[in-house]
Design an enzyme around this catalytic site. Structure first.
Site, PDB file in Angstrom:
ATOM      1  N   HIS A   9       2.828  -3.883 -45.622  1.00 51.97           N
ATOM      2  CA  HIS A   9       2.291  -2.657 -46.250  1.00 51.97           C
ATOM      3  C   HIS A   9       3.316  -1.908 -47.121  1.00 51.97           C
ATOM      4  CE1 HIS A   9      -1.274  -3.351 -43.941  1.00 51.97           C
ATOM      5  NE2 HIS A   9      -0.710  -3.059 -42.794  1.00 51.97           N
TER       6      HIS A   9
ATOM      7  N   ASP B  48      -4.961  -9.332 -43.191  1.00 53.33           N
ATOM      8  CA  ASP B  48      -4.827  -8.242 -42.228  1.00 53.33           C
ATOM      9  C   ASP B  48      -6.086  -8.032 -41.375  1.00 53.33           C
ATOM     10  OD1 ASP B  48      -3.795  -6.122 -40.865  1.00 53.33           O
ATOM     11  OD2 ASP B  48      -3.573  -4.776 -42.559  1.00 53.33           O
TER      12      ASP B  48
HETATM   13 ZN   LIG Z   1      -1.639  -5.573 -39.734  1.00 55.38          ZN
END
Ligand SMILES: [Zn+2]
Length: 456
Positions: A270, A321
């Site tokens: 991220h 994810d």
């Molecule tokens: Zn994750």
């Protein structure tokens, strides 16, 4: 041994047209030649298979379910979504996890991913007690990967705290390691589990700065395997950044940089909320960033400082994810279009404001992605590598009339899932005409598990 003749194969610099590609019995490329005889002709363009550098398999079960917004008084943000995700995490048994993961991996392969990095933190039974075989659930993921043929890097994750300086919460009980020794035992058992599948590798990491204390992190980074990739979530949420400042007196990325440990083995997931010094620090450290554009958009996280990071030599890969999107091409588009919208500049996937954005994106996502898997390949589809490729149909309307130099940008910016003919792993068709070799068995088992879980 088998020889394919294909319409084109993507090499590091450009397309090689009409080559003969020979593989050995294990699916490794032994020869790429302009002349020869073939066992099979493929009227398609072979690209290196996409690398999915960040996956939580169990979350596939809830994909799309968090879009019915019911909290009148509360903001429907990441933390509300996380609550729903925990409910799923608590309800899945080992057989169900395996069948969910197998279905997910089939879908990843169908979309062109040939490798997946499983950021795996669901370790224990629903009471939070270790299974008799402590890497039971990791082994289920390996088994699911083996059923489908996808390459997997299993990354058992250390999870200890409920937030900065806070004890873990009851609904996190399936994730927790008592201490670092406990975690290292899990890592050792997981390393044994990967030996059951020749396309499996191991990585390690911590969930996030908020989920581990300082001493534990230090020991894990120092004493963990010396040749495996290291993964952790970093700076996804503003609330997490604020909590880190309250606890450590520093922002998460700043704190991690100040530990002086980052290097090219680190894959930071991220990195949504970085200031310019942190962007520079991470790029300079050679740690790589894993972007999950569809999930980050879906959860309302924010936008990464892509151009500044790239301009300072930063490398990034992509991951699915939360599994809200399994199409790598769409991930690249969402990433690019978020940046274009923010900056009013169309040239995001370039180093010096020029070049082929489609090629740049595929190149970056593959190179950094395979490092996230623990691989050390330096060029696309060369002799010695396993033939892991996604095949673009040479008869797809726009592709059939495109010059070779326009194919990658056409795929990345206007390609559709049905433009793909199939996927090769270790030189074998695992997906052909949108169907997996074991489609029926995988889907039957998945359907049965999902009916048992009763969340959809
Ligand atoms: Zn994750």
């Amino acid at each position: 041994m088998k020889t394919y003749q294909v319409k084109g194969i993507l090499q590091q610099k450009s397309w090689l047209l009409n080559p003969f590609v020979t593989i050995d019995s294990k699916g490794k490329i032994t020869k790429i030649a302009s002349k020869g005889t073939s066992d099979e002709y493929i009227d398609g363009y072979l690209l290196p298979g996409f690398q999915n550098a960040h996956s939580h398999a169990f979350q596939y079960a809830m994909s799309g379910l968090a879009e019915i917004h019911t909290h009148h008084s509360r903001k429907d943000d990441f933390w509300a979504w996380r609550h729903a995700m925990y409910e799923v995490a608590l309800s899945v048994n080992p057989e169900q996890l395996e069948s969910i993961a197998a279905m997910l991996y089939v879908e990843m392969l169908r979309n062109g991913y040939t490798s997946v990095a499983e950021f795996h933190y669901l370790h224990h039974d629903d009471q939070g007690l270790p299974y008799a075989h402590i890497s039971e659930l990791g082994e289920r993921l390996i088994s699911a990967a083996k059923t489908t043929g996808i390459h997997i890097t299993l990354i058992p994750i250390f999870y200890q705290k409920g937030g900065f300086g806070l004890p873990a919460e009851s609904h996190q009980r399936r994730f927790l390691s008592k201490d670092v020794d406990d975690y290292f035992r899990l890592l050792e058992a997981s390393s044994a589990s990967i030996t059951h599948y020749e396309n499996a590798q191991i990585g390690f990491g911590i969930h996030s700065l908020r989920a581990a204390d300082k001493n534990s992190m230090e020991r894990i980074f120092k004493e963990g395997p010396k040749d495996a990739p290291i993964h952790l979530h970093l700076a996804e949420q503003l609330k997490e950044v604020d909590a880190c400042i309250d606890f450590y007196g520093e922002r998460p990325a700043q704190w991690l940089l100040n530990q002086g440990i980052l290097n090219e083995r680190f894959h930071l997931i991220h990195c949504t909320h970085l200031n310019p010094q942190e962007v520079k620090g991470i790029a300079t450290s050679q740690a790589q960033v894993v972007l999950c554009p569809a999930t980050e958009g879906n959860l309302g996280d924010g936008l990464f400082s892509l151009k500044a990071f790239q301009n300072q030599g930063g490398k990034w890969s992509i991951g699915t994810d939360s599994q809200i999107n399994l199409n790598p091409i769409e991930e690249l588009r969402i990433l690019d279009y978020g940046q274009r919208t923010k900056t009013h500049d169309r040239a995001q996937f370039t180093s010096e404001h020029q070049g082929d954005a489609g090629k740049f994106a595929i190149d970056m996502a593959w190179h950094s992605g395979q490092k996230a898997m623990g691989e050390k390949k330096s060029n696309f589809l060369t002799v010695g590598q396993s033939l892991d490729a996604v095949i673009l149909n040479a008869n797809a309307p726009l592709i059939s009339v495109s010059k070779p130099e326009n194919i990658l940008a056409t795929l990345v910016y206007s390609g559709q899932p049905n433009d793909l003919m199939g996927t090769l792993v270790n030189g074998q068709w695992v997906i052909k005409n949108q169907k997996h070799l074991n489609q029926e068995a995988v889907q039957t088992s998945f359907t049965k598990s999902m009916r048992q879980i009763k969340i959809r």
